[in-house]
Design a protein around this motif. Structure first.
Motif: not given
Length: 458
Positions: A242-248, A232-239, A212-218
């Motif tokens: 980061a969440i997606a990679v951590l979950a992956l 907005l694009l750069i920080p939101l995409s970066a966050v 779920v965390l992976l899906a949310a981060g992606t």
């Protein structure tokens, strides 16, 4: 086979008519989400089904997966607007993830190792009839009745698939309870003692919670990429990234992100294959309809051509697989990636260059499909051959997760390219050029990664 065929028809049919659905429901500016919503949910369904299959066998998660898939079809078919349609696609994705992950798990449980490559090829063959008739049927229904009928048509077939599959799957055990079918039961005297009980895993650390965390981060990453304001694009995409990679890291075998030899490389190869193939295919109908002004039926020919040659490539590889049994399949995997790369290049010319006949794109995608069939089947067989008996569900689920993540990310990136191009005065041609260049790069990377499919050179 019928369950996989339903997934194939949903994929081929909906992809064919998705440009019309997006136009009628006001979703053209968020076109990529029509694919990404399904694939992000697919991540969750894949992991949940793999975990449940390892614990209880495949019957229970398939029952729930088919039920959720049916509800999603009904909601998407009745959707009054684009957000409601995306909600239906999300539910469909949960079911699709379960069906595809469990197909490979069931093969590992029910068939001896010497037959598994042929069975994986047969599962790929479940795409044959939907590939031949799915785009045409969907286009005819959309043109003469309504696009909603594409979803309604699936409902009775889901019931039939459940009736055929579930009684047989209930006879199977769970992964790790036995070896190859027909092998003798373990000696109770020499069998290892059960492992001592361990503390329950906190819910936030379970594979499903991490998926779920992976899906949310992606999803956060893809949403950020479609914003017009860079602030907005750069920080939101970066966050989100980061969440997606951590979950992956938590939902794939150890070493996947570093392309460790063996099963982790099999997961990476699945990502590269599906990112290259499906990331291109997702925008083939849009390019042929919007840029080359073909009908939905004509655009569907490209999808059919690629899927049919995929099956042919997988069938050839399955029959020839005995020569690779027990040693690295790096050669056929790399060759398949190379053929796919050629197919992407030819297809892109047919879509993007007016001087080239539009049907060149269909021929190109037939080339790409053949390469996909060879590489997909060889990489899947090699990875599953190396997976431990009690890790078959994990390996199957990880590869299916990589597939769905690849489709979600590449569909989202392509959709973001379309959105940003329109927002800044660009064209669909520019957006698709960027998308096809990215998918071609993934295919090239797969050629290099194929040699790591085995821990040692054999």
């Amino acid at each position: 086979m019928l369950s996989v065929g339903l997934v194939a028809f949903e994929s081929m049919g909906v992809a064919t008519v998705l440009p019309e659905i997006a136009g009628r429901l006001g979703g053209l500016n968020a076109y990529g989400w029509g694919l990404s919503a399904l694939m992000l949910a697919n991540l969750i369904g894949t992991v949940a089904a793999g975990v449940a299959a390892d614990r209880h066998g495949p019957a229970r998660p398939l029952t729930l997966g088919l039920a959720v898939f049916a509800v999603g079809c009904a909601l998407a078919g009745a959707a009054p607007n684009w957000p409601a349609f995306l909600a239906g696609r999300f539910l469909q994705g949960l079911g699709v993830g379960a069906v595809m992950a469990l197909a490979y798990t069931a093969i590992a449980l029910a068939y001896p190792q010497r037959l598994r490559a042929r069975m994986f090829a047969l599962v790929s063959g479940g795409w044959t009839v939907p590939s031949l008739v799915g785009p045409s049927i969907a286009a005819v229904i959309a043109d003469h009745v309504s696009w909603r009928g594409v979803f309604v048509l699936l409902l009775p077939l889901i019931a039939v698939a459940a009736t055929l599959a579930l009684p047989q799957l209930r006879r199977l055990g769970r992964p790790g309870n036995a070896g190859d079918p027909g092998s003798p039961a373990p000696d109770p005297v020499s069998a290892p003692a059960p492992a001592p009980a361990t503390e329950a895993t906190p819910w936030w650390s379970t594979p499903v919670a991490r998926s779920v965390l992976l899906a949310a981060g992606t999803g956060l990453l893809l949403a950020g990429l479609q914003l017009r304001q860079l602030a907005l694009l750069i920080p939101l995409s970066a966050v989100g990234a980061a969440i997606a990679v951590l979950a992956l890291r938590r939902v794939t075998p150890a070493g996947t992100l570093t392309v460790r030899r063996g099963v982790p490389t099999g997961v990476v190869l699945r990502f590269l294959l599906c990112g290259a193939y499906f990331g291109s295919e997702a925008f083939l109908p849009l390019g042929l309809v919007r840029l080359r002004e073909l009908s939905a039926t004509e655009a569907g020919l490209g999808l059919s051509a690629g899927a049919i040659t995929w099956v042919l490539g997988a069938t050839w590889q399955g029959r020839a697989d005995s020569r690779w049994s027990g040693r690295s399949r790096a050669a056929p995997i790399a060759a398949g990636f190379a053929v796919l790369l050629v197919g992407i290049a030819v297809m892109a010319l047919g879509v993007l260059v007016d001087a080239v006949p539009a049907l060149t794109a269909v021929a190109g995608w037939a080339i790409g499909g053949a390469g996909m069939g060879v590489a997909f089947n060889a990489a899947t067989t090699d990875a599953m051959e190396q997976a431990a008996a009690d890790k078959q569900g994990e390996a199957s689920g990880s590869m299916q997760l990589a597939q769905t993540l690849a489709v979600a990310v590449l569909s989202g990136l392509g959709g973001a390219a379309v959105t940003l191009s329109a927002a800044h005065g660009g064209s669909v041609t520019l957006a698709l050029t960027v998308t096809f260049a990215l998918t071609a790069a993934l295919a090239a990377a797969g050629i290099l990664a194929a040699r790591r499919i085995r821990p040692t050179t054999t």
